[in-house]
Design an enzyme around this catalytic site. Structure first.
Site, PDB file in Angstrom:
ATOM      1  N   ASP A  67       0.618  -1.152   0.168  1.00 32.15           N
ATOM      2  CA  ASP A  67       0.074   0.106  -0.004  1.00 32.15           C
ATOM      3  C   ASP A  67       0.811   1.373   0.046  1.00 32.15           C
ATOM      4  O   ASP A  67       1.998   1.414   0.109  1.00 32.15           O
ATOM      5  CB  ASP A  67      -1.085  -0.086   1.254  1.00 32.15           C
ATOM      6  CG  ASP A  67      -0.227  -0.573   2.527  1.00 32.15           C
ATOM      7  OD1 ASP A  67       0.870  -0.503   2.540  1.00 32.15           O
ATOM      8  OD2 ASP A  67      -1.012  -0.738   3.414  1.00 32.15           O
ATOM      9  N   ASN A 136      -7.297  -2.984  14.702  1.00 34.39           N
ATOM     10  CA  ASN A 136      -8.698  -3.336  14.321  1.00 34.39           C
ATOM     11  C   ASN A 136      -8.818  -4.609  13.448  1.00 34.39           C
ATOM     12  O   ASN A 136     -10.081  -4.949  12.921  1.00 34.39           O
ATOM     13  CB  ASN A 136      -9.520  -2.162  13.777  1.00 34.39           C
ATOM     14  CG  ASN A 136      -8.797  -1.553  12.448  1.00 34.39           C
ATOM     15  OD1 ASN A 136      -8.067  -2.193  12.168  1.00 34.39           O
ATOM     16  ND2 ASN A 136      -9.412  -0.437  11.870  1.00 34.39           N
ATOM     17  N   GLU A 143      -9.613  -1.996   5.651  1.00 35.76           N
ATOM     18  CA  GLU A 143     -10.454  -1.627   7.044  1.00 35.76           C
ATOM     19  C   GLU A 143     -11.810  -2.404   7.225  1.00 35.76           C
ATOM     20  O   GLU A 143     -12.287  -2.810   6.218  1.00 35.76           O
ATOM     21  CB  GLU A 143     -10.666  -0.339   6.949  1.00 35.76           C
ATOM     22  CG  GLU A 143      -9.343   0.574   7.000  1.00 35.76           C
ATOM     23  CD  GLU A 143      -8.783   0.866   8.246  1.00 35.76           C
ATOM     24  OE1 GLU A 143      -8.637  -0.007   9.015  1.00 35.76           O
ATOM     25  OE2 GLU A 143      -8.108   1.864   8.300  1.00 35.76           O
TER      26      GLU A 143
HETATM   27  C1  GLP Z   1      -0.610   0.379   8.379  1.00 28.22           C
HETATM   28  C2  GLP Z   1      -0.296  -0.340   7.332  1.00 28.22           C
HETATM   29  C3  GLP Z   1      -0.401  -2.009   7.453  1.00 28.22           C
HETATM   30  C4  GLP Z   1       0.149  -2.196   8.823  1.00 28.22           C
HETATM   31  C5  GLP Z   1      -0.463  -1.584   9.970  1.00 28.22           C
HETATM   32  C6  GLP Z   1       0.220  -1.909  11.293  1.00 28.22           C
HETATM   33  O1  GLP Z   1      -1.775   0.698   8.590  1.00 28.22           O
HETATM   34  N1  GLP Z   1      -1.030   0.081   6.154  1.00 28.22           N
HETATM   35  O2  GLP Z   1       0.100  -2.621   6.383  1.00 28.22           O
HETATM   36  O3  GLP Z   1       0.273  -3.658   8.995  1.00 28.22           O
HETATM   37  O4  GLP Z   1      -0.272  -0.120   9.864  1.00 28.22           O
HETATM   38  O5  GLP Z   1       1.177  -1.218  11.719  1.00 28.22           O
HETATM   39  P1  GLP Z   1       2.104  -1.260  12.663  1.00 28.22           P
HETATM   40  O6  GLP Z   1       2.869  -2.291  12.373  1.00 28.22           O
HETATM   41  O7  GLP Z   1       3.002   0.188  12.856  1.00 28.22           O
HETATM   42  O8  GLP Z   1       1.636  -1.606  14.024  1.00 28.22           O
END
Ligand code: GLP
Length: 243
Positions: A67, A136, A143
């Protein structure tokens, strides 16, 4: 779905990097699907160490990232392209032209999304997809919602994710509200998937994911139950509500 519980973040990262390194050694042309966020940073550090100390070779590896924020170009310090360059690509012998991160500044968002899935397919498909998970239960930027996209598409971030990701920005107002994200179907096309989670903040999502085999758009990660080769690598904190 296989679950590996590791003592702490470092052990989780080590396990994940071993998993990736094995794949890369077995097939020097591996196509990796990569994730951003704080979770995989330790894994990437370990891969960099393996490259420098053990000659782990990335010269023929291709990557596709999950993404990117819409509106940020690759030089923006909060863009996922910048993150990948800083946290991994600049420190290993991967060819930059073999690395793909969605273009957050594209003028044709819909065309870009369609083309991204085509490019992954034409390259041969992702061999090993690395995933994190949102508190979440989101994966990439899919989402919880009534419906989820199969293909790469434009995703609206929820309030919870905007708040969670605000820690990387100077102020919450700077967090983009929209992203380009691989869809659930694009992710499930990978031949193998590993999902990493650490910390108590992920315990609830991990509990929901592991305590039922039901699939729900309210828990996007639950679609991983449909895939034949998924390994969940968590630390004890993320697993703490399972005990
Ligand atoms: C973002 C990314 C996800 C990732 C998530 C969790 O929203 N788009 O790909 O898994 O955050 O992030 P973190 O690893 O910082 O908790």
């Amino acid at each position: 779905m296989k679950v590996l519980v590791e003592k702490n973040y470092d052990e989780m990262s080590k396990k994940a990097s071993e998993f990736i390194a094995k794949e890369v050694k077995n097939n020097p042309n591996t196509i990796l699907g990569l994730a951003t966020g704080s979770t995989p940073i330790g894994t990437y550090k370990e891969l960099i160490r393996m490259h420098k100390e053990e000659n782990l070779d990335f010269s023929n590896i291709k990557t596709f990232n999950l993404d990117e924020y819409v509106g940020l170009d690759g030089n923006h310090p909060n863009s996922y392209r910048y993150f990948m360059d800083e946290e991994l690509f600049n420190h290993i012998n991967i060819k930059k032209e073999n690395t793909n991160v969605p273009d957050g500044k594209t003028e044709d968002l819909l065309g870009f999304c369609k083309d991204y899935d085509n490019r992954i397919n034409e390259a041969g498909g992702v061999d090993l997809q690395i995933l994190g998970i949102g508190s979440n239960g989101h994966i990439a930027f899919n989402e919880p919602a009534e419906e989820l996209p199969s293909n790469t598409s434009i995703a609206k971030l929820t309030e919870e994710t905007i708040n969670a990701n605000a820690r990387f920005f100077d102020s919450i107002d700077e967090v983009p509200k929209v992203a380009i994200s691989m869809g659930i179907g694009s992710i499930l096309k990978a031949k193998k998937i590993i999902l990493l989670a650490n910390g108590k903040g992920k315990a609830e999502a991990i509990k929901k994911l592991l305590s039922s085999d039901k699939v729900s758009t309210r828990l996007p990660a639950s679609f991983l139950h449909l895939h034949p080769d998924v390994t969940i690598i968590v630390d004890e904190d993320a697993y703490s509500l399972m005990k």
